[in-house]
Write a protein that holds these residues in place. Structure first.
Motif, PDB file in Angstrom:
ATOM      1  N   ASN A 326       0.410  -1.048   0.385  1.00 12.54           N
ATOM      2  CA  ASN A 326      -0.164   0.246   0.037  1.00 12.54           C
ATOM      3  C   ASN A 326       1.148   0.940  -0.360  1.00 12.54           C
ATOM      4  N   LEU A 327       1.869   1.039   0.800  1.00 15.36           N
ATOM      5  CA  LEU A 327       2.692   2.229   0.258  1.00 15.36           C
ATOM      6  C   LEU A 327       3.418   2.447  -0.822  1.00 15.36           C
ATOM      7  N   LEU A 328       4.156   1.378  -1.758  1.00 14.55           N
ATOM      8  CA  LEU A 328       4.116   1.146  -2.839  1.00 14.55           C
ATOM      9  C   LEU A 328       2.979   1.830  -3.703  1.00 14.55           C
ATOM     10  N   ALA A 329       1.399   2.143  -3.115  1.00 16.24           N
ATOM     11  CA  ALA A 329       0.902   2.120  -4.235  1.00 16.24           C
ATOM     12  C   ALA A 329       0.562   4.062  -4.354  1.00 16.24           C
ATOM     13  N   GLU A 330       1.468   4.673  -3.483  1.00 18.33           N
ATOM     14  CA  GLU A 330       1.248   6.177  -3.517  1.00 18.33           C
ATOM     15  C   GLU A 330       2.026   6.513  -4.301  1.00 18.33           C
ATOM     16  N   ASP A 331       0.607   8.305  -4.998  1.00 17.81           N
ATOM     17  CA  ASP A 331       1.182   7.976  -5.583  1.00 17.81           C
ATOM     18  C   ASP A 331       2.495   8.291  -6.565  1.00 17.81           C
ATOM     19  N   GLU A 332       3.809   8.681  -5.517  1.00 19.23           N
ATOM     20  CA  GLU A 332       4.602   9.362  -6.257  1.00 19.23           C
ATOM     21  C   GLU A 332       5.535   8.211  -5.964  1.00 19.23           C
ATOM     22  N   PRO A 333       5.965   7.056  -7.032  1.00 18.01           N
ATOM     23  CA  PRO A 333       6.970   6.060  -6.378  1.00 18.01           C
ATOM     24  C   PRO A 333       7.529   6.477  -6.168  1.00 18.01           C
ATOM     25  N   CYS A 334       7.893   4.849  -4.914  1.00 22.94           N
ATOM     26  CA  CYS A 334       9.123   4.765  -4.055  1.00 22.94           C
ATOM     27  C   CYS A 334       9.555   3.474  -4.126  1.00 22.94           C
ATOM     28  N   GLN A 335       9.741   3.088  -5.310  1.00 22.66           N
ATOM     29  CA  GLN A 335      10.379   1.598  -4.743  1.00 22.66           C
ATOM     30  C   GLN A 335      12.012   1.756  -4.674  1.00 22.66           C
ATOM     31  N   GLY A 336      12.281   3.089  -5.139  1.00 22.11           N
ATOM     32  CA  GLY A 336      13.980   3.125  -5.034  1.00 22.11           C
ATOM     33  C   GLY A 336      14.034   2.920  -3.813  1.00 22.11           C
ATOM     34  N   GLU A 337      13.537   3.429  -2.282  1.00 18.48           N
ATOM     35  CA  GLU A 337      13.630   3.503  -0.961  1.00 18.48           C
ATOM     36  C   GLU A 337      14.064   1.109  -0.888  1.00 18.48           C
ATOM     37  N   LEU A 338      13.326   0.474  -1.812  1.00 14.48           N
ATOM     38  CA  LEU A 338      14.122  -1.316  -1.315  1.00 14.48           C
ATOM     39  C   LEU A 338      14.787  -1.375  -2.502  1.00 14.48           C
ATOM     40  N   GLN A 339      15.411  -1.209  -3.699  1.00 15.80           N
ATOM     41  CA  GLN A 339      16.516  -0.923  -4.947  1.00 15.80           C
ATOM     42  C   GLN A 339      17.511  -1.737  -4.019  1.00 15.80           C
ATOM     43  N   ALA A 340      18.356  -1.186  -2.436  1.00 22.56           N
ATOM     44  CA  ALA A 340      19.318  -1.922  -2.153  1.00 22.56           C
ATOM     45  C   ALA A 340      19.013  -3.167  -1.604  1.00 22.56           C
ATOM     46  N   GLN A 341      17.795  -3.919  -1.129  1.00 21.38           N
ATOM     47  CA  GLN A 341      16.979  -5.004  -0.865  1.00 21.38           C
ATOM     48  C   GLN A 341      16.991  -5.692  -1.836  1.00 21.38           C
ATOM     49  N   ALA A 342      16.714  -5.647  -3.017  1.00 17.75           N
ATOM     50  CA  ALA A 342      16.277  -5.766  -4.213  1.00 17.75           C
ATOM     51  C   ALA A 342      15.942  -7.648  -4.169  1.00 17.75           C
ATOM     52  N   GLU A 343      17.320  -7.781  -4.436  1.00 16.34           N
ATOM     53  CA  GLU A 343      17.532  -9.297  -4.472  1.00 16.34           C
ATOM     54  C   GLU A 343      16.884 -10.132  -3.030  1.00 16.34           C
ATOM     55  N   THR A 380      13.434  -1.672 -13.227  1.00 17.49           N
ATOM     56  CA  THR A 380      14.307  -1.708 -12.338  1.00 17.49           C
ATOM     57  C   THR A 380      14.454  -3.276 -11.312  1.00 17.49           C
ATOM     58  N   TRP A 381      12.951  -3.346 -10.491  1.00 21.29           N
ATOM     59  CA  TRP A 381      11.886  -4.279 -10.186  1.00 21.29           C
ATOM     60  C   TRP A 381      12.111  -5.042 -11.680  1.00 21.29           C
ATOM     61  N   CYS A 382      12.081  -4.955 -12.857  1.00 25.06           N
ATOM     62  CA  CYS A 382      11.965  -6.346 -13.519  1.00 25.06           C
ATOM     63  C   CYS A 382      12.720  -6.729 -14.243  1.00 25.06           C
ATOM     64  N   SER A 383      13.551  -5.645 -13.986  1.00 21.84           N
ATOM     65  CA  SER A 383      14.832  -6.375 -14.373  1.00 21.84           C
ATOM     66  C   SER A 383      15.382  -7.512 -13.547  1.00 21.84           C
ATOM     67  N   ALA A 384      15.366  -7.339 -12.178  1.00 19.91           N
ATOM     68  CA  ALA A 384      15.690  -7.352 -11.281  1.00 19.91           C
ATOM     69  C   ALA A 384      14.823  -9.595 -11.266  1.00 19.91           C
ATOM     70  N   LEU A 385      14.071  -9.562 -10.904  1.00 16.21           N
ATOM     71  CA  LEU A 385      13.026 -10.462 -11.009  1.00 16.21           C
ATOM     72  C   LEU A 385      13.129 -11.180 -12.612  1.00 16.21           C
ATOM     73  N   LEU A 386      13.730 -10.765 -13.178  1.00 18.33           N
ATOM     74  CA  LEU A 386      13.889 -11.661 -14.616  1.00 18.33           C
ATOM     75  C   LEU A 386      15.191 -12.207 -14.829  1.00 18.33           C
ATOM     76  N   SER A 387      16.164 -11.924 -13.920  1.00 22.02           N
ATOM     77  CA  SER A 387      17.254 -11.791 -13.527  1.00 22.02           C
ATOM     78  C   SER A 387      17.655 -12.656 -12.776  1.00 22.02           C
ATOM     79  N   LEU A 388      16.529 -13.476 -11.968  1.00 21.52           N
ATOM     80  CA  LEU A 388      16.630 -14.175 -11.157  1.00 21.52           C
ATOM     81  C   LEU A 388      16.143 -15.174 -11.344  1.00 21.52           C
ATOM     82  N   GLU A 389      17.034 -16.504 -10.996  1.00 11.63           N
ATOM     83  CA  GLU A 389      16.288 -17.801 -10.667  1.00 11.63           C
ATOM     84  C   GLU A 389      15.206 -18.569 -10.603  1.00 11.63           C
ATOM     85  N   LEU A 390      14.448 -17.284 -10.137  1.00 11.34           N
ATOM     86  CA  LEU A 390      13.353 -17.513  -9.220  1.00 11.34           C
ATOM     87  C   LEU A 390      11.835 -16.859 -10.287  1.00 11.34           C
TER      88      LEU A 390
END
Length: 515
Positions: A326-343, A380-390
């Motif tokens: 729900n925080l990610l659904a705010e009008d201002e994108p904030c996915q970058g707050e989590l990028q250091a933890q992406a993997e 960035t998150w799309c690329s991370a998801l595609l790059s992982l073995e998951l």
């Protein structure tokens, strides 16, 4: 209950499919869906009352009965029990236990509150300086607070100031019981507005949150979560909580001492969820590093799944995942707050998906909504998801009917990011996944599959050529008679046929007249 914070990035409704406007249409329609889903989330919050009955009733009262099937007590007997309140301590204690037993029955509750002076007598015993009498009277009040009858709950109003007073007492058991009684009463709008807020329930709960006793902390979390679900929450209560600086302490209780106080973490995680759902000041919460803190918590929780049983963990994972979504659904994108933890975060999400798929499908759905919100705006998150073995694990969820739409939603998010990610997605997922989506029995899933096909054709025309070569048109034709899908199906057949007929080095543009 599924509680999404964002929605699909695929196409919805009627519209023109052309290279010049498709991406903007996707974005605009997704924002509309997000707004609708956030409104629904706020309307679907649930309230519940809890009942503490951990102690055994006195043997001579319970003989031949079941504590879950208490029989009504007559008005004459209730009157007699109240008269005994003026006798010796042992007689009063025995009468209170018998009364408490009877108050498990709603007919006895009605009888009790209609007797003149009954609540005055009960509150008098509740304020007694004899601990046993006080505790039994508190248990009677607790039974009354659990009632669904507004008249019974209204009768408890004179007790609220005393309940709040005893939150600062020395008895952990009494404090815990008072907290749950207040939590039960807090779902009643009139009591919250008329009694609890003016009497200072927020500062009282703040004090209980500082208690060294986990039972008291957990009770405070329950009472606060009940308050945060009331109709006044967004207008008054959440402003008080944020203004008092409680939010950071709530966040701390969610993330600390999980081995000893999982119950504490669960209660305050739901408090966080209700605060975030209110959208009173989510930009403040984001600025206070709420997202990375909760992200770290999910990674830590996922590490426990491999060493201990996951049973019960879903009660904490659910609200934490919802908070992030729900925080990610705010009008201002904030996915970058989590990028250091992406993997680590993506890995944790798939740990939960694998662990809870057999038994708790709703957690899988919550995790997929989180993936949706992570990938909705940020390539960035799309690329991370595609790059992982998951990633293959995501495709395997097509086999789960209730998850297939959400899986396709995430794939649409990736495909919407342009040719490079579209090509990577196509190479990872392959044509069988696309054809499999069109073969699903659920119209909503097929509709999302059509949107995925359109995005692939739009950004990576080679996908359309392979689609036609591998009998994709026949897969589309099966849905031509479905009025909900007919327009999109016909448009895709036309687009795929045109693309397949062109030389591969010829640029393709869908005409503005195409729907």
């Amino acid at each position: 209950m599924l509680s999404p914070g964002s929605a699909s990035s695929g196409l919805a409704g009627r519209g023109r499919w052309s290279r010049s406007c498709a991406v903007e249409e996707l974005r605009a329609r997704r924002r509309e869906r997000e707004a609708a889903l956030r409104r629904a989330r706020r309307l679907q919050q649930l309230v519940s009352k809890r009942l503490l009955r951990e102690d055994a009733l006195i043997e001579d009262i319970c003989v031949g009965t079941d504590s879950g099937t208490a029989a009504p007590v007559s008005e004459q007997e209730v009157s007699e029990l109240l008269r005994n309140a003026h006798k010796g301590t042992e007689e009063r204690l025995k009468s209170l236990r018998r009364l408490r037993w009877g108050l498990q029955c709603k007919e006895t509750q009605q009888t009790f509150i209609r007797l003149e002076g009954s609540m005055r007598i009960l509150i008098g015993l509740f304020t007694s300086n004899l601990a046993d009498l006080q505790m039994e009277a508190a248990r009677c009040l607790h039974e009354l607070s659990h009632s669904e009858d507004p008249e019974v709950v209204e009768a408890c109003l004179p007790a609220t100031s005393y309940l709040l007073t005893y939150l600062s007492g020395h008895s952990t058991a009494l404090t815990e019981l008072c907290l749950y009684t207040l939590g039960n009463l807090a779902v009643e709008t009139k009591i919250v507005k008329k009694q609890l807020l003016p009497q200072g329930i927020i500062p009282a709960l703040a004090s209980c949150m500082q208690s060294p006793h986990l039972a008291v902390q957990e009770g405070a979390g329950y009472a606060l979560s009940q308050l945060l679900q009331s109709k006044e929450a967004a207008e008054e209560i959440i402003l008080l909580v944020l203004g008092s600086g409680l939010f950071q302490h709530i966040l701390h209780l969610v993330c600390s001492s999980l081995e000893q106080g999982m119950g504490v973490a669960i209660e305050f995680a739901w408090c966080l969820h209700y605060i975030i759902c209110s959208r009173v000041n989510n930009s403040l919460l984001i600025s206070q590093k709420t997202l990375p803190t909760l992200g770290q918590l999910l990674v830590a929780l996922a590490s426990t799944v491999t060493t201990a049983s996951a049973e019960g963990l879903e009660l904490l994972v659910c609200p934490v995942v919802r908070c992030i979504s729900n925080l990610l659904a705010e009008d201002e994108p904030c996915q970058g707050e989590l990028q250091a933890q992406a993997e680590g975060l993506l890995g944790a999400v798939f740990v939960f998906i694998r662990s809870f798929l057999p038994t708790h499908l709703f957690i899988v759905q919550e995790c997929l909504w989180l993936l949706n919100n992570l990938t909705a705006d940020d390539p960035t998150w799309c690329s991370a998801l595609l790059s992982l073995e998951l990633f293959p694990s995501l495709l395997q969820l097509f086999q789960c009917q209730k998850a297939s739409v959400l899986v396709l939603t995430v794939l649409c998010n990736i495909a919407a990011k342009g040719p490079a990610l579209c090509q990577a997605l196509y190479q990872k997922a392959g044509l069988p996944s696309l054809l499999g989506a069109l073969a699903l029995s659920d119209d909503q899933a097929v509709n999302q599959g059509l949107e995925l096909a359109h995005l692939l054709f739009l950004h990576w025309p080679e996908a359309a050529i392979n689609f036609v070569q591998q009998s994709g048109l026949r897969a589309l034709e099966r849905h031509q008679d479905n009025p909900l899908l007919q327009e999109k199906v016909e448009a895709l057949i036309r687009i795929a046929s045109q693309l397949a007929a062109l030389p591969q080095d010829c640029p393709f543009e869908v005409s503005p007249e195409d729907p």
